[in-house]
Enzyme design. Structure first.
Site, short mmCIF file in Angstrom:
data_model
loop_
_atom_site.label_atom_id
_atom_site.label_comp_id
_atom_site.label_asym_id
_atom_site.label_seq_id
_atom_site.Cartn_x
_atom_site.Cartn_y
_atom_site.Cartn_z
N CYS A 3 8.63 -60.96 -20.74
CA CYS A 3 7.80 -60.09 -19.91
C CYS A 3 7.52 -58.75 -20.56
CB CYS A 3 8.46 -59.88 -18.55
SG CYS A 3 8.74 -61.42 -17.65
N HIS A 61 15.74 -51.29 -28.02
CA HIS A 61 16.05 -52.60 -28.58
C HIS A 61 17.54 -52.89 -28.44
CE1 HIS A 61 15.83 -56.05 -31.21
NE2 HIS A 61 14.54 -55.86 -31.38
N HIS A 80 2.23 -41.79 -10.68
CA HIS A 80 2.38 -43.19 -10.27
C HIS A 80 3.34 -43.88 -11.23
CE1 HIS A 80 -1.08 -42.83 -7.54
NE2 HIS A 80 -1.63 -42.13 -8.51
N HIS A 101 7.59 -53.50 -13.44
CA HIS A 101 7.41 -54.93 -13.68
C HIS A 101 7.89 -55.72 -12.47
CE1 HIS A 101 7.72 -58.93 -15.25
NE2 HIS A 101 9.04 -58.91 -15.20
N ASN A 130 5.71 -63.23 -10.03
CA ASN A 130 6.04 -62.71 -11.36
C ASN A 130 5.12 -63.37 -12.38
OD1 ASN A 130 7.11 -61.99 -13.83
ND2 ASN A 130 9.22 -62.43 -13.28
#
Length: 493
Positions: free
Chosen positions: A285, A364, A449, A453, A486
């Site tokens: 994603c 990462h 704003h 996800h 999703n």
């Protein structure tokens, strides 16, 4: 009646909210590889010990834990990259004012007269030096300046009504396939009831057939329907011809055929032979943000260019027909979706562009074994392929979010919030961590704003709590989850 009222609220919210500024993708399916990432991982491999979840919650409360100094340092390093430009501006301004003052008082004319009749004087040398420094400052400013990155426009694919999959139809198809045990059907029913998805999400029509149509050609057809339509729409919106595009970037984690997906788009729209193309796979994603970051880097290298970014996830070939609970969760959450974005570094596009990209911060965690193995595509005990989600996923997501937000803070927070955070950190280091709670900066002062996800209802709830967001900041994401589910990397659009 209460359930219908809530459903109506979510439907109305889905129609009203379309503008998002800050994108938080830390709860993505590919947390082990990248979650919003610009900074390299540390060289020394350190074991991650996620904070323990509180009772009744699977998501640790990171508001009560310390932040690592290395992530603060990374944020400051990103700020310092622009320091030469910021320092040269006041120097150049002061030199301009000095020369303007000398011109107003007539000293420049006098110096020129003296220089033409006699040898150079000290004041004239000063003028020449000032002019040289001013010229160097102006040249440095233009040489150090990066090209702007504009989001000219974007298009989100909306499936036809015939693709809608109400919850009851979902269970009917699952039972009719005769692939799932009654225990698996019951488990999916519980997950779907708590997922936050409504009855108007979309699945490929082939999954409702008996037997399900999940061949390679069916998967290609799904990609063509979703992505070709989104690309066609965004090109029509912007008036850009396909042959004007200089780079194509496509991200799709679990479906990577040959020829590549980016080549399929280039072939369908008959783009130029000199177009640069990239195909990102296996990044989950978060791949949408990774693709935007790659586009940003390409726009720094290629002048006067358009970059087309396409984000999607293929459902047809990645539906799980087994009975392992950890691999059944994606069936309940993931739905059809896709988006196409047109980015540009042409300054003439500034007036018509929706946004200008300011920062991309990526964190990462692939060096950590727990993070690396939290989402894995594999076969179950019966040899059925699917995606396994580990129980540590939420804890690792919180660790990634904490590191990412800490790095992002120096770039976006007001000076007042940064000073309060620094003072709190200094006092806690001096007096002891137990005597004072850590200060959580108010990110609502930095963003109008926030786009979260739509990984699931629990993901949105916990990010709302961790960042102390008010309902109006998270309602657009809740409405998107309810209406579309999703849709992986395209959910942020």
């Amino acid at each position: 009646d209460e359930g219908r009222a809530k459903a109506e609220v979510h439907k109305q919210a889905a129609k009203q909210y379309y503008i998002r500024f800050a994108i938080i993708d830390a709860a993505s399916i590919d947390l082990q590889r990248s979650v919003d990432v610009i900074v390299s991982p540390p060289r020394r491999k350190a074991k991650m010990q996620p904070a323990k979840a509180t009772r009744g919650s699977h998501y640790p409360d990171y508001r009560k834990t310390d932040v690592a100094a290395k992530y603060i340092k990374r944020g400051l390093v990103l700020v310092c990259r622009h320091a030469p430009t910021f320092l040269l501006l006041p120097v150049a301004a002061s030199l301009v004012l000095e020369l303007a003052n000398m011109l107003r008082t007539g000293e420049l004319l006098k110096l020129w007269t003296v220089a033409s009749q006699t040898d150079l004087t000290f004041n004239l040398v000063t003028v020449v030096a000032c002019c040289s420094v001013l010229l160097a400052a102006v040249l440095s400013f233009f040489l150090l300046q990066t090209r702007p990155v504009y989001l000219v426009d974007f298009s989100v694919y909306k499936s036809p009504d015939s693709w809608k999959i109400p919850k009851q139809l979902f269970f009917d198809c699952s039972k009719a396939s005769q692939k799932f045990t009654p225990e698996s059907i019951e488990f999916q029913s519980k997950i779907l009831a708590r997922s936050g998805l409504g009855d108007e999400t979309y699945l490929p029509p082939g999954l409702a057939q008996q037997p399900p149509a999940i061949s390679m050609s069916d998967a290609r057809w799904e990609f063509e329907q979703v992505c070709f339509t989104a690309v066609r729409d965004v090109l029509a919106k912007t008036g850009v011809h396909p042959r004007q595009i200089g780079c194509v970037i496509v991200n799709c984690s679990l479906f990577n055929p040959t020829p590549s997906l980016s080549a399929m788009i280039m072939n369908h729209f008959k783009m130029s032979s000199n177009v640069i193309n990239y195909n990102l796979g296996g990044m989950g994603c978060s791949a949408g943000i990774v693709a935007v970051d790659l586009a940003r880097q390409m726009l720094q290298l290629l002048p006067n260019t358009y970059v087309l970014v396409v984000s999607t996830e293929n459902i047809t070939q990645n539906w799980y027909f087994g009975n392992t609970k950890s691999m059944l969760i994606p069936n309940c959450l993931f739905r059809v979706g896709g988006a196409a974005m047109l980015l540009s570094n042409k300054r003439m596009d500034a007036w018509r562009s929706k946004y200008e990209l300011q920062h991309v911060v990526r964190t990462h965690l692939a060096a950590n074994d727990a993070a690396f193995n939290c989402v894995v595509e594999q076969e179950d005990a019966e040899g059925t392929r699917g995606v396994k989600l580990s129980k540590e996923l939420m804890a690792i997501a919180g660790e990634a979010l904490k590191a990412n937000i800490t790095t992002l803070g120096p770039l976006v927070l007001p000076i007042s919030e940064q000073m309060l955070f620094a003072a709190n950190l200094l006092v806690r280091k001096t007096l002891g961590k137990k005597r004072m709670r850590p200060y959580i900066p108010d990110f609502k002062l930095a963003f109008e704003h926030v786009c979260i996800h739509t990984g699931g209802r629990g993901v949105i709830d916990e990010i709302e709590k961790q960042l102390s967001l008010t309902p109006e900041y998270v309602d657009p994401s809740r409405a998107t989850l309810y209406r579309f589910g999703n849709v992986s990397s395209s959910s942020i659009w």
